[in-house]
Design an enzyme around this catalytic site. Structure first.
Site, PDB file in Angstrom:
ATOM      1  CE  LYS A  52      67.553  55.520  59.795  1.00 10.03           C
ATOM      2  NZ  LYS A  52      67.997  54.664  60.905  1.00 10.03           N
ATOM      3  CD  GLN A  96      70.559  54.599  63.562  1.00  3.73           C
ATOM      4  OE1 GLN A  96      69.542  55.030  63.286  1.00  3.73           O
ATOM      5  NE2 GLN A  96      70.840  53.220  63.035  1.00  3.73           N
ATOM      6  CG  ASP A 119      63.257  51.614  63.021  1.00  3.19           C
ATOM      7  OD1 ASP A 119      63.388  51.664  61.535  1.00  3.19           O
ATOM      8  OD2 ASP A 119      64.095  51.908  63.740  1.00  3.19           O
TER       9      ASP A 119
END
Ligand code: NAP
Length: 284
Positions: A52, A96, A119
């Protein structure tokens, strides 16, 4: 033989488009910024976070990595998210997952400002995925839809079977196919006769997490097969949820692993971060 859906090239083009739009934004004084939080030292998570960061650099974004020790308390993590929510350089925040067991994952998801939730895990964004008024696209399922569009595969009126009902893949994937007028069945571990369901599929999406689980006898001749799985085979080699070598000859289209859905997830995340930057500056 099937057409092999090339996620690597499709994702590269998407990222180039994001870079181009970022350059235009920068000319207006806006730099998209992504903050990635990693708690603990899970090796898979470390690879995802590294990828990322690299994608951010490729797209011309500002990025921050917050690598926190596994001993970080819930309070400390929530305080960091609160600070990032109020930081103007940060357009998007992602933590994450999974986080260590002593931290309540739901609290973390709820703490992220829905306008920075690239997300799309916050219930506000999940609700919008349900109604079709989507703000941030759910990264992996939206990446699948981009692949279908790129290859001219229209779900409208097709029998779509999604195997897997997780909040990050299976459920939002089913919603996106439904919004595009697919007739959608969601299967899971309690489905009684899974092969009978999957054999109905014009478009089959496998998001199970079990190596080579979908075998040739479970697939209809001419089906489109999308493999979301990222698994390891008996030799530790990366593979998908689909028994690719035996299933591919039956398909009209199929995604390989690696090089199929995987690269699309991060490209969609970059697209979402760009959108977040535009939204925060009233440019969208
Ligand atoms: P997950 O949360 O573990 O969900 C797996 C789903 O598969 C569950 O709904 C489960 O059913 C179902 N399942 C398990 N065994 C089954 C069986 N025998 N028959 C039918 N259904 C079964 O996994 P996930 O997060 O959705 O991820 C799925 C896969 O996609 C993993 O390999 C993951 O690594 C990969 N993935 C890839 C990307 C990418 O960027 N390419 C992104 C995310 C995930 P129950 O609900 O009944 O337990």
């Amino acid at each position: 033989m099937p057409t092999i859906i090339d996620g690597k090239t499709t994702a590269k083009k998407l990222r180039e488009s994001v870079l181009h739009q970022t350059e235009q934004l920068k000319a207006q004084g806006v730099v998209p910024g992504l903050a990635v939080i990693l708690v603990g030292d899970d090796p898979a998570s470390q690879i995802y976070v590294r990828n990322k960061e690299k994608a951010c650099a490729d797209c011309g974004f500002y990025s921050e990595k917050h690598a926190l020790p596994a001993s970080t308390t819930e309070e400390e993590l929530l305080a960091l998210i609160d600070r990032l929510n109020r930081d103007d350089r940060i357009s998007g925040i992602l933590c994450q997952l999974p986080v260590p067991g002593h931290i309540d994952e739901q609290k973390v998801i709820l703490a992220i400002d829905p306008k920075k939730d690239v997300d799309a895990f916050h219930p506000q964004n999940v609700g919008r995925i349900m109604t079709g008024d989507i703000l941030f696209a759910p990264c992996t399922p939206a990446g699948v839809m981009t692949l279908l569009d790129t290859y001219g595969i229209d779900p409208k009126g097709k029998k779509c079977v999604v195997v897997g009902r997780s909040n990050i893949v299976g459920k939002p994937q089913a919603m996106l196919l439904l919004h595009r007028h697919g007739t959608v069945t969601i299967c899971h571990s309690r489905t009684v006769d899974l092969p009978a369901e999957t054999r109905q599929a014009d478009i089959l999406v496998a998001a199970i997490g079990k190596p080579k689980f979908i075998t040739a006898d479970m697939v209809k001749e001419g089906a489109v097969v999308i493999d979301v799985g990222m698994d390891r085979d008996e030799n530790g080699k990366l593979c998908g949820d689909v028994d690719y070598d035996n299933v591919a000859p039956k398909c009209s289209f199929i995604t390989p692993v690696p090089g199929g859905v995987g690269p699309m997830t991060i490209a969609t995340l970059m697209q979402n971060t760009l959108l977040a930057a535009k939204l925060q500056h009233g440019l969208q």
